[in-house]
Design a protein around this motif. Structure first.
Motif, PDB file in Angstrom:
ATOM      1  N   ASP A 127     -33.737 -15.071  29.362  1.00 20.38           N
ATOM      2  CA  ASP A 127     -32.801 -14.055  28.874  1.00 20.38           C
ATOM      3  C   ASP A 127     -31.694 -14.658  28.006  1.00 20.38           C
ATOM      4  OD1 ASP A 127     -34.170 -12.067  30.183  1.00 20.38           O
ATOM      5  OD2 ASP A 127     -32.794 -11.968  31.892  1.00 20.38           O
ATOM      6  N   ILE A 128     -31.483 -15.971  28.133  1.00 18.98           N
ATOM      7  CA  ILE A 128     -30.389 -16.600  27.395  1.00 18.98           C
ATOM      8  C   ILE A 128     -30.552 -16.375  25.898  1.00 18.98           C
ATOM      9  CG2 ILE A 128     -29.331 -18.808  26.772  1.00 18.98           C
ATOM     10  CD1 ILE A 128     -29.889 -19.751  29.629  1.00 18.98           C
ATOM     11  N   GLN A 129     -31.740 -16.635  25.396  1.00 20.46           N
ATOM     12  CA  GLN A 129     -31.957 -16.534  23.961  1.00 20.46           C
ATOM     13  C   GLN A 129     -31.878 -15.093  23.472  1.00 20.46           C
ATOM     14  OE1 GLN A 129     -32.048 -19.129  22.037  1.00 20.46           O
ATOM     15  NE2 GLN A 129     -32.054 -20.599  23.728  1.00 20.46           N
ATOM     16  N   THR A 130     -32.400 -14.160  24.262  1.00 21.05           N
ATOM     17  CA  THR A 130     -32.483 -12.777  23.792  1.00 21.05           C
ATOM     18  C   THR A 130     -31.184 -12.004  23.955  1.00 21.05           C
ATOM     19  OG1 THR A 130     -33.336 -12.073  25.950  1.00 21.05           O
ATOM     20  CG2 THR A 130     -34.957 -12.685  24.268  1.00 21.05           C
ATOM     21  N   LYS A 131     -30.382 -12.359  24.948  1.00 24.15           N
ATOM     22  CA  LYS A 131     -29.198 -11.555  25.248  1.00 24.15           C
ATOM     23  C   LYS A 131     -27.882 -12.149  24.772  1.00 24.15           C
ATOM     24  CE  LYS A 131     -31.049  -9.022  29.230  1.00 24.15           C
ATOM     25  NZ  LYS A 131     -30.788  -8.593  30.625  1.00 24.15           N
ATOM     26  N   ILE A 132     -27.872 -13.449  24.491  1.00 25.64           N
ATOM     27  CA  ILE A 132     -26.604 -14.110  24.202  1.00 25.64           C
ATOM     28  C   ILE A 132     -26.347 -14.257  22.712  1.00 25.64           C
ATOM     29  CG2 ILE A 132     -27.307 -16.547  24.049  1.00 25.64           C
ATOM     30  CD1 ILE A 132     -24.415 -15.163  26.184  1.00 25.64           C
ATOM     31  N   GLU A 133     -27.322 -13.902  21.873  1.00 26.10           N
ATOM     32  CA  GLU A 133     -27.245 -14.261  20.459  1.00 26.10           C
ATOM     33  C   GLU A 133     -26.045 -13.637  19.740  1.00 26.10           C
ATOM     34  OE1 GLU A 133     -30.922 -13.060  18.753  1.00 26.10           O
ATOM     35  OE2 GLU A 133     -30.726 -10.952  19.343  1.00 26.10           O
ATOM     36  N   ASN A 134     -25.596 -12.469  20.172  1.00 28.22           N
ATOM     37  CA  ASN A 134     -24.481 -11.805  19.499  1.00 28.22           C
ATOM     38  C   ASN A 134     -23.139 -12.008  20.208  1.00 28.22           C
ATOM     39  OD1 ASN A 134     -26.125 -10.703  17.440  1.00 28.22           O
ATOM     40  ND2 ASN A 134     -26.785  -9.079  18.836  1.00 28.22           N
ATOM     41  N   TRP A 135     -23.109 -12.930  21.170  1.00 30.07           N
ATOM     42  CA  TRP A 135     -21.883 -13.168  21.929  1.00 30.07           C
ATOM     43  C   TRP A 135     -21.189 -14.429  21.447  1.00 30.07           C
ATOM     44  CZ3 TRP A 135     -20.352 -11.234  27.158  1.00 30.07           C
ATOM     45  CH2 TRP A 135     -20.892  -9.967  27.409  1.00 30.07           C
ATOM     46  N   ASP A 136     -19.866 -14.413  21.552  1.00 27.98           N
ATOM     47  CA  ASP A 136     -19.070 -15.590  21.204  1.00 27.98           C
ATOM     48  C   ASP A 136     -18.697 -16.348  22.478  1.00 27.98           C
ATOM     49  OD1 ASP A 136     -19.033 -14.960  18.452  1.00 27.98           O
ATOM     50  OD2 ASP A 136     -17.320 -13.615  18.737  1.00 27.98           O
ATOM     51  N   PHE A 137     -18.665 -17.673  22.389  1.00 27.97           N
ATOM     52  CA  PHE A 137     -18.185 -18.500  23.486  1.00 27.97           C
ATOM     53  C   PHE A 137     -16.677 -18.670  23.353  1.00 27.97           C
ATOM     54  CE2 PHE A 137     -22.672 -19.578  23.328  1.00 27.97           C
ATOM     55  CZ  PHE A 137     -23.006 -19.658  24.667  1.00 27.97           C
ATOM     56  N   ILE A 156     -18.092 -20.952  30.542  1.00 23.26           N
ATOM     57  CA  ILE A 156     -19.097 -21.669  29.759  1.00 23.26           C
ATOM     58  C   ILE A 156     -18.673 -21.693  28.291  1.00 23.26           C
ATOM     59  CG2 ILE A 156     -21.525 -21.759  29.095  1.00 23.26           C
ATOM     60  CD1 ILE A 156     -21.151 -22.184  32.064  1.00 23.26           C
ATOM     61  N   HIS A 157     -18.739 -22.890  27.676  1.00 22.70           N
ATOM     62  CA  HIS A 157     -18.216 -23.043  26.324  1.00 22.70           C
ATOM     63  C   HIS A 157     -19.298 -23.206  25.258  1.00 22.70           C
ATOM     64  CE1 HIS A 157     -13.959 -23.357  27.489  1.00 22.70           C
ATOM     65  NE2 HIS A 157     -14.429 -23.929  28.589  1.00 22.70           N
ATOM     66  N   ASP A 158     -20.552 -23.383  25.664  1.00 19.57           N
ATOM     67  CA  ASP A 158     -21.593 -23.524  24.648  1.00 19.57           C
ATOM     68  C   ASP A 158     -22.951 -23.204  25.270  1.00 19.57           C
ATOM     69  OD1 ASP A 158     -22.655 -26.069  25.833  1.00 19.57           O
ATOM     70  OD2 ASP A 158     -20.742 -26.862  25.121  1.00 19.57           O
ATOM     71  N   LEU A 159     -23.936 -23.046  24.401  1.00 15.40           N
ATOM     72  CA  LEU A 159     -25.272 -22.638  24.832  1.00 15.40           C
ATOM     73  C   LEU A 159     -25.929 -23.687  25.725  1.00 15.40           C
ATOM     74  CD1 LEU A 159     -27.186 -20.220  24.409  1.00 15.40           C
ATOM     75  CD2 LEU A 159     -28.211 -21.479  22.503  1.00 15.40           C
ATOM     76  N   ALA A 160     -25.714 -24.959  25.421  1.00  9.46           N
ATOM     77  CA  ALA A 160     -26.326 -26.022  26.222  1.00  9.46           C
ATOM     78  C   ALA A 160     -25.799 -25.991  27.656  1.00  9.46           C
ATOM     79  CB  ALA A 160     -26.055 -27.379  25.584  1.00  9.46           C
ATOM     80  N   SER A 161     -24.492 -25.793  27.816  1.00  7.24           N
ATOM     81  CA  SER A 161     -23.916 -25.725  29.160  1.00  7.24           C
ATOM     82  C   SER A 161     -24.428 -24.515  29.917  1.00  7.24           C
ATOM     83  CB  SER A 161     -22.389 -25.669  29.070  1.00  7.24           C
ATOM     84  OG  SER A 161     -21.870 -26.799  28.421  1.00  7.24           O
ATOM     85  N   LEU A 162     -24.581 -23.399  29.216  1.00 10.00           N
ATOM     86  CA  LEU A 162     -25.116 -22.201  29.844  1.00 10.00           C
ATOM     87  C   LEU A 162     -26.523 -22.444  30.372  1.00 10.00           C
ATOM     88  CD1 LEU A 162     -24.934 -19.159  30.508  1.00 10.00           C
ATOM     89  CD2 LEU A 162     -25.747 -18.707  28.184  1.00 10.00           C
ATOM     90  N   SER A 163     -27.367 -23.026  29.536  1.00 10.72           N
ATOM     91  CA  SER A 163     -28.745 -23.293  29.953  1.00 10.72           C
ATOM     92  C   SER A 163     -28.788 -24.248  31.142  1.00 10.72           C
ATOM     93  CB  SER A 163     -29.534 -23.883  28.780  1.00 10.72           C
ATOM     94  OG  SER A 163     -29.606 -22.969  27.716  1.00 10.72           O
ATOM     95  N   LYS A 164     -27.907 -25.243  31.136  1.00  8.26           N
ATOM     96  CA  LYS A 164     -27.887 -26.227  32.226  1.00  8.26           C
ATOM     97  C   LYS A 164     -27.538 -25.577  33.555  1.00  8.26           C
ATOM     98  CE  LYS A 164     -25.695 -30.570  33.631  1.00  8.26           C
ATOM     99  NZ  LYS A 164     -24.703 -31.627  33.257  1.00  8.26           N
ATOM    100  N   VAL A 165     -26.483 -24.745  33.571  1.00  9.19           N
ATOM    101  CA  VAL A 165     -26.070 -24.107  34.825  1.00  9.19           C
ATOM    102  C   VAL A 165     -27.140 -23.144  35.314  1.00  9.19           C
ATOM    103  CG1 VAL A 165     -24.379 -22.580  35.905  1.00  9.19           C
ATOM    104  CG2 VAL A 165     -23.614 -24.368  34.333  1.00  9.19           C
ATOM    105  N   VAL A 166     -27.662 -22.325  34.418  1.00  8.94           N
ATOM    106  CA  VAL A 166     -28.662 -21.321  34.816  1.00  8.94           C
ATOM    107  C   VAL A 166     -29.906 -21.993  35.379  1.00  8.94           C
ATOM    108  CG1 VAL A 166     -30.190 -19.518  33.953  1.00  8.94           C
ATOM    109  CG2 VAL A 166     -27.787 -19.551  33.256  1.00  8.94           C
ATOM    110  N   ASN A 167     -30.312 -23.105  34.779  1.00  8.44           N
ATOM    111  CA  ASN A 167     -31.520 -23.790  35.250  1.00  8.44           C
ATOM    112  C   ASN A 167     -31.290 -24.567  36.538  1.00  8.44           C
ATOM    113  OD1 ASN A 167     -33.845 -23.401  33.271  1.00  8.44           O
ATOM    114  ND2 ASN A 167     -32.196 -23.936  31.862  1.00  8.44           N
ATOM    115  N   GLN A 168     -30.040 -24.969  36.787  1.00  9.13           N
ATOM    116  CA  GLN A 168     -29.734 -25.715  38.017  1.00  9.13           C
ATOM    117  C   GLN A 168     -29.612 -24.806  39.228  1.00  9.13           C
ATOM    118  OE1 GLN A 168     -26.165 -27.903  37.125  1.00  9.13           O
ATOM    119  NE2 GLN A 168     -27.266 -29.768  36.522  1.00  9.13           N
TER     120      GLN A 168
END
Length: 382
Positions: A127-137, A156-168
């Protein structure tokens, strides 16, 4: 004949009901997992079991007239079976149901027309790629269940950090816009079995690492903003047909807009000042509501007050006697020590409320600085 009230949860929120229970002739029976939990010392009887242990709650129900909640980490499905068998829960389970999942809570508030930050559910990493594209950090990421005192909440300040937390983390998340608020606010509201609602003064809360550190009562906001927040409380409690006390956390933005942040379906840290600074504490009000007694006045008995949480800053078994003596010596101070046997960073060990004769921001800040310089060692004080 006294009312026998069961409380699911044995932490400090239940412990602080003790004086009011004695005053009102209410017998407290607590369900909690540990012998050293704060409320065990004040309960007439304790049923040992986790708050989501339905078998323990069934035993609790056999010993009391009404059951209420100290925290919301319960198994609603199991409790519904007990409710169908005639167990009286206050607030009713249907009032808790929309609130326990933070995404469902957001949807419920939005459906009521109450102002909330933008949000969406992040149920799987894709969902990260599909839902976050129009959001600002930055954005705010919250676990949908069982988060409190900063646990399960991430800025969360960037896409990489978001992916890391969600996957952990093996859980479902709520994503919210980051609100650049001017102040964080809260209001405690109570609703009786007859539908009467009373509200406490709106307060300013100050958080660090998503944990409440200080409360200033009343908040320095306009009468119109107070009225708007009171209207939000009335709308929410009436819609849910609540019986009991709820805490409502809010933001106020730089342009004066009010947004609802989160709902706590119980007594709340932002209302601890009421023990010493109000005509009736939130804990007495909660007991009055759930036991079918008339609600009482909520106004301040002083011009203003500050409440500072005494948070753990180390792993220790100390009782901090020296700091406590110094804090209790501050003029017009009221120290509440929860009797926990273990300290760890961020854990709420007690709180101190100081009553003030005037509403003066600099005076409040000076006393807060004095309290925190006594409590925290120099390397932890900030």
């Amino acid at each position: 004949m006294s009312i026998k009230l069961g409380i699911i949860g044995g932490g400090q929120l239940a412990w602080m009901m003790s004086d009011a229970a004695n005053k009102l002739g209410v017998e407290l029976i607590v369900q909690t997992p540990n012998q050293d939990d704060p409320a065990v010392s004040i309960a007439q009887e304790t049923v040992f079991g986790a708050v989501d242990d339905a078998a323990a709650t069934e035993i609790l129900a056999s010993k009391c007239d009404i059951i209420t909640f100290e925290n919301e980490f319960v198994n609603l499905d199991a409790l519904y079976l007990l409710e169908q068998q005639g167990v009286c829960f206050r607030p009713r389970l249907a009032a808790l149901s929309p609130l326990l999942d933070k995404y469902h809570q957001r949807c419920y508030l939005q459906d009521l027309g109450l102002p909330v930050p933008q949000f969406f559910a992040l149920e799987k990493p894709e969902d990260i790629q599909t839902k976050i594209e129009n959001w600002d950090f930055p954005i705010v990421l919250k676990a949908r269940r069982h988060g409190y005192d900063g646990q399960g909440t991430f800025v969360i300040h960037d896409l990489a950090s978001l992916s890391k937390v969600v996957n952990q983390k093996n859980t479902q998340f709520l994503v919210e816009e980051f609100v650049p608020f001017k102040k964080e606010l809260a209001i405690i509201a109570a609703r009786s079995v007859n539908g009467e609602i009373v509200t406490y003064p709106v307060v300013e809360t100050q958080q660090q690492q998503q944990v409440c550190r200080r409360v200033i009562a009343p908040a320095d906001i306009t009468p119109q903003q107070v009225a708007e927040i009171q209207a939000i409380a009335h709308t929410l409690l009436n819609s849910l047909q609540v019986v009991g006390v709820f805490g409502i956390e809010l933001f106020i933005t730089a342009d004066g807009k009010i947004l609802v942040n989160e709902i706590a379906p119980r007594t709340h840290n932002s209302g601890h000042f009421s023990l010493d600074a109000c005509e009736t504490s939130q804990f007495e009000q909660h007991l009055r509501a759930v036991c079918g007694l008339p609600l009482e006045h909520t106004q301040l008995n002083c011009t203003s007050a500050i409440m500072v949480n005494l948070l753990g800053y180390e792993n220790s078994h100390s009782d901090y006697q020296s700091q406590r003596q110094q804090l209790a010596a501050i003029p017009h101070a009221h120290l509440h020590w929860y009797g926990k046997t273990e300290s760890r960073p961020g854990r709420k060990l007690g709180h101190l409320t100081v009553l003030l004769e005037q509403q003066n921001e600099q005076t409040a800040l000076d006393i807060i600085h004095q309290i925190e310089s006594i409590w925290y060692p120099p390397e932890k004080f900030s």
